[in-house]
Design a protein around this motif. Structure first.
Motif, PDB file in Angstrom:
ATOM      1  N   THR A  46       0.824  -1.202   0.000  1.00 39.55           N
ATOM      2  CA  THR A  46       0.000   0.000   0.000  1.00 39.55           C
ATOM      3  C   THR A  46       0.861   1.256   0.000  1.00 39.55           C
ATOM      4  O   THR A  46       2.019   1.222   0.401  1.00 39.55           O
ATOM      5  CB  THR A  46      -0.939   0.014   1.230  1.00 39.55           C
ATOM      6  OG1 THR A  46      -1.767   1.174   1.164  1.00 39.55           O
ATOM      7  CG2 THR A  46      -0.157   0.030   2.521  1.00 39.55           C
ATOM      8  N   ASP A  47       0.249   2.341  -0.435  1.00 36.80           N
ATOM      9  CA  ASP A  47       0.873   3.654  -0.348  1.00 36.80           C
ATOM     10  C   ASP A  47       0.189   4.517   0.709  1.00 36.80           C
ATOM     11  O   ASP A  47       0.500   5.690   0.838  1.00 36.80           O
ATOM     12  CB  ASP A  47       0.810   4.370  -1.702  1.00 36.80           C
ATOM     13  CG  ASP A  47       1.765   3.758  -2.713  1.00 36.80           C
ATOM     14  OD1 ASP A  47       2.838   3.288  -2.307  1.00 36.80           O
ATOM     15  OD2 ASP A  47       1.435   3.743  -3.913  1.00 36.80           O
ATOM     16  N   ALA A  48      -0.766   3.937   1.447  1.00 39.86           N
ATOM     17  CA  ALA A  48      -1.492   4.683   2.484  1.00 39.86           C
ATOM     18  C   ALA A  48      -0.520   5.099   3.591  1.00 39.86           C
ATOM     19  O   ALA A  48       0.480   4.437   3.846  1.00 39.86           O
ATOM     20  CB  ALA A  48      -2.615   3.826   3.059  1.00 39.86           C
ATOM     21  N   HIS A  49      -0.846   6.204   4.235  1.00 39.06           N
ATOM     22  CA  HIS A  49       0.034   6.738   5.274  1.00 39.06           C
ATOM     23  C   HIS A  49      -0.328   6.266   6.678  1.00 39.06           C
ATOM     24  O   HIS A  49       0.516   6.261   7.559  1.00 39.06           O
ATOM     25  CB  HIS A  49       0.033   8.266   5.232  1.00 39.06           C
ATOM     26  CG  HIS A  49       0.535   8.802   3.937  1.00 39.06           C
ATOM     27  ND1 HIS A  49       1.847   8.707   3.540  1.00 39.06           N
ATOM     28  CD2 HIS A  49      -0.104   9.408   2.920  1.00 39.06           C
ATOM     29  CE1 HIS A  49       1.994   9.236   2.353  1.00 39.06           C
ATOM     30  NE2 HIS A  49       0.821   9.678   1.946  1.00 39.06           N
ATOM     31  N   ASP A  50      -1.603   5.911   6.888  1.00 37.94           N
ATOM     32  CA  ASP A  50      -2.018   5.414   8.194  1.00 37.94           C
ATOM     33  C   ASP A  50      -2.996   4.256   8.010  1.00 37.94           C
ATOM     34  O   ASP A  50      -3.405   3.946   6.898  1.00 37.94           O
ATOM     35  CB  ASP A  50      -2.616   6.530   9.055  1.00 37.94           C
ATOM     36  CG  ASP A  50      -3.842   7.174   8.431  1.00 37.94           C
ATOM     37  OD1 ASP A  50      -4.313   6.706   7.384  1.00 37.94           O
ATOM     38  OD2 ASP A  50      -4.334   8.152   9.008  1.00 37.94           O
TER      39      ASP A  50
END
Length: 89
Positions: A46-50
Motif C-alpha cells: 500500500t501507499d497509504a500513510h495510516d
C-alpha cells in the motif's frame, strides 16, 4: 563496433530492463501490511500513510464496535501488522 548503426543493441536491453524492473519498483517504494481479518491473514502492499487510509483503500468497513490493533491513526511503516477484531453482541 559502431552503435550508431545498430541502435537496437542499446535500446532493446534498456527497454527490457525498464519493463522488468517497473513492477518491482512499486513494491520497493510501497509499505507492506500484514492484515488479519475475518479469519484470514494476507500481505498487502500500500501507499497509504495510516491504518485508516489503508482500510479505506482496501474498502474494509468496520462495524460500530469493531476495532483495530494498532489504532486507526497509527502511521504505516515497513512490515506493519494490523489485526481487525469484529465485536458482535
Amino acid at each position: 563496433m559502431d552503435f550508431r548503426r545498430h541502435p537496437i543493441r542499446i535500446v532493446a536491453p534498456l527497454t527490457l530492463l525498464l519493463f522488468l524492473s517497473g513492477g518491482s519498483l512499486y513494491y520497493w517504494r510501497s509499505s507492506s501490511v500484514r492484515l488479519t481479518a475475518d479469519g484470514q491473514t494476507r500481505r498487502i502492499f500500500t501507499d497509504a500513510h495510516d491504518i485508516a487510509g489503508f482500510l479505506k483503500e482496501q474498502k474494509i468497513v468496520l462495524g460500530p464496535r469493531d476495532f483495530t490493533t494498532p489504532d486507526l491513526k497509527t502511521p504505516i511503516g515497513h512490515k506493519t501488522a494490523v489485526k481487525i477484531t469484529r465485536v458482535t453482541v
